[in-house]
Each structure stands twice: as C-alpha cells, then as structure tokens.
Write a protein that holds these residues in place. Sequence first.
Motif, mmCIF file in Angstrom:
data_model
loop_
_atom_site.group_PDB
_atom_site.id
_atom_site.type_symbol
_atom_site.label_atom_id
_atom_site.label_comp_id
_atom_site.label_asym_id
_atom_site.label_seq_id
_atom_site.Cartn_x
_atom_site.Cartn_y
_atom_site.Cartn_z
ATOM 1 N N SER A 22 -3.376 -4.346 18.207
ATOM 2 C CA SER A 22 -2.079 -3.848 18.649
ATOM 3 C C SER A 22 -2.326 -2.652 19.562
ATOM 4 O O SER A 22 -3.261 -1.893 19.337
ATOM 5 C CB SER A 22 -1.229 -3.437 17.441
ATOM 6 O OG SER A 22 0.054 -3.033 17.855
ATOM 7 N N GLY A 23 -1.489 -2.508 20.583
ATOM 8 C CA GLY A 23 -1.631 -1.396 21.512
ATOM 9 C C GLY A 23 -2.050 -1.811 22.913
ATOM 10 O O GLY A 23 -2.061 -1.000 23.835
ATOM 11 N N GLU A 26 0.571 -1.018 25.632
ATOM 12 C CA GLU A 26 0.654 0.393 26.025
ATOM 13 C C GLU A 26 -0.537 0.818 26.872
ATOM 14 O O GLU A 26 -0.384 1.598 27.812
ATOM 15 C CB GLU A 26 0.785 1.281 24.781
ATOM 16 C CG GLU A 26 2.159 1.233 24.150
ATOM 17 C CD GLU A 26 2.448 -0.091 23.444
ATOM 18 O OE1 GLU A 26 3.630 -0.416 23.293
ATOM 19 O OE2 GLU A 26 1.509 -0.812 23.048
ATOM 20 N N GLU A 72 -2.253 -9.144 21.720
ATOM 21 C CA GLU A 72 -1.576 -8.473 20.608
ATOM 22 C C GLU A 72 -1.473 -9.441 19.435
ATOM 23 O O GLU A 72 -1.141 -10.610 19.613
ATOM 24 C CB GLU A 72 -0.155 -8.063 21.022
ATOM 25 C CG GLU A 72 -0.090 -7.103 22.174
ATOM 26 C CD GLU A 72 -0.132 -5.643 21.745
ATOM 27 O OE1 GLU A 72 0.084 -5.339 20.558
ATOM 28 O OE2 GLU A 72 -0.395 -4.805 22.610
ATOM 29 N N HIS A 105 -4.400 4.361 16.776
ATOM 30 C CA HIS A 105 -3.131 4.526 16.067
ATOM 31 C C HIS A 105 -2.461 3.182 15.803
ATOM 32 O O HIS A 105 -2.112 2.850 14.675
ATOM 33 C CB HIS A 105 -2.203 5.447 16.857
ATOM 34 C CG HIS A 105 -0.864 5.608 16.236
ATOM 35 N ND1 HIS A 105 0.264 5.019 16.751
ATOM 36 C CD2 HIS A 105 -0.470 6.268 15.121
ATOM 37 C CE1 HIS A 105 1.297 5.320 15.980
ATOM 38 N NE2 HIS A 105 0.884 6.072 14.987
ATOM 39 N N GLN A 106 -2.294 2.405 16.850
ATOM 40 C CA GLN A 106 -1.549 1.155 16.698
ATOM 41 C C GLN A 106 -2.285 0.126 15.848
ATOM 42 O O GLN A 106 -1.668 -0.579 15.054
ATOM 43 C CB GLN A 106 -1.214 0.581 18.069
ATOM 44 C CG GLN A 106 -0.238 1.478 18.792
ATOM 45 C CD GLN A 106 0.724 0.701 19.617
ATOM 46 O OE1 GLN A 106 1.031 -0.444 19.328
ATOM 47 N NE2 GLN A 106 1.208 1.317 20.661
ATOM 48 N N ILE A 142 6.713 3.336 18.244
ATOM 49 C CA ILE A 142 5.447 2.663 18.547
ATOM 50 C C ILE A 142 4.806 2.168 17.248
ATOM 51 O O ILE A 142 4.292 1.051 17.188
ATOM 52 C CB ILE A 142 4.497 3.594 19.332
ATOM 53 C CG1 ILE A 142 5.011 3.750 20.770
ATOM 54 C CG2 ILE A 142 3.069 3.064 19.328
ATOM 55 C CD1 ILE A 142 4.290 4.786 21.570
ATOM 56 N N ALA A 143 4.863 2.977 16.199
ATOM 57 C CA ALA A 143 4.309 2.562 14.912
ATOM 58 C C ALA A 143 5.073 1.359 14.366
ATOM 59 O O ALA A 143 4.481 0.419 13.841
ATOM 60 C CB ALA A 143 4.357 3.719 13.912
ATOM 61 N N ALA A 146 3.960 -1.701 16.206
ATOM 62 C CA ALA A 146 2.644 -2.136 15.738
ATOM 63 C C ALA A 146 2.759 -2.863 14.407
ATOM 64 O O ALA A 146 2.113 -3.889 14.185
ATOM 65 C CB ALA A 146 1.694 -0.943 15.611
#
Length: 170
Positions: A22-23, A26, A72, A105-106, A142-143, A146
């Motif tokens: 994921s991410g 972005e 993704e 993070h993601q 964003i979280a 994800a």
Amino acid sequence: KRAVFNLFYRKAPDTNNWAVVSGITEVLEVIKGLNCGDEKFFEQFLPGDDYKEVRQYFANMKFTGNIYAMREGEIAFPTQPIITIEAPIIEGQVLETPMLSIMNHQMAVATKASRVCPDRVLPFSVSVAESNNGTRRCSCSIALRAANVAAFALRVSKIVSIKIASTPPF
C-alpha cells in the motif's frame, strides 16, 4: 550517473513472512509532482517555512527515470523489491526519504489491518481526523485508505481461495 534503487523490507514483525503493499499511488503522486512548478503541491509533505527552499527545488526538478512497482493490495515478501527506481542518482536520493516514509506507514497499516480484522475495516480514524488539524486529517485518511486496501486484498484472496493467516482481533 544513473543508479538503481530497490525499496523492500528485510523482515516482517513477529513470525509473519508477508506484508500488504500500500502507498504506491502516493509515491507516484510525489514523483508526478516533481517539475510541477508549484511548490504548494509539496506543502502537504513538507509544511512550514523551514522547507520553502526544498519545496522550490522539488517543484523545478524533473524526474527522468523509470519506475517499476507492485500493485496496491498485492502481497510482498521479505527482500522482494516493491518499488524499483532507475534514475540519475540525485533523483533517486531525493525520492528515497518520501518513498520510505509513505511506504513504511501505509504498508504497516495495511498489513496490520489485514491481520487484526480480516473481514472488515471500520473507519475509526475519520472521527479523530475531523477534530484535529489538516496534517492529522491527512494521515488519518491515508491510514484508512491503507486499511481498506488490506480489506480489499483479503476479500479477493477469499474469492480465489488463497489462504492468508491473520492474528486474532484484540
């Protein structure tokens, strides 16, 4: 000089041997934003006056390399390249920190969400996001995105009968 940069992880926490990708969206957005001529685009990633010169540099920098990435929701394993950048060394170095930040993070959120609640993802962060400043709202949404990538990946895995282990919910 041109260089090749591979983004991967070495080891998953506990005894898990996989992570949910994921991410990517972005990261591609950041790369597309290079050479946009508008430093305001980069304020969402680098807020404040301290980063004004860096935002100007990014706004005028043109990415001339190649990008190869997993999709993704795909499952990644340790040392497997998730994103590969072939570019002049300065372009790869400039992208390295935001790529690591976004992807760490993601993927952490998506992977944990897939292990904790494999059947559904509740938007608990949205109510928190509405009561805080814009930066917090952005990271919460964003979280949540994800986590939803993870939920979608798990639904698809059930349809095609792929077994993915998860930890029990708290």
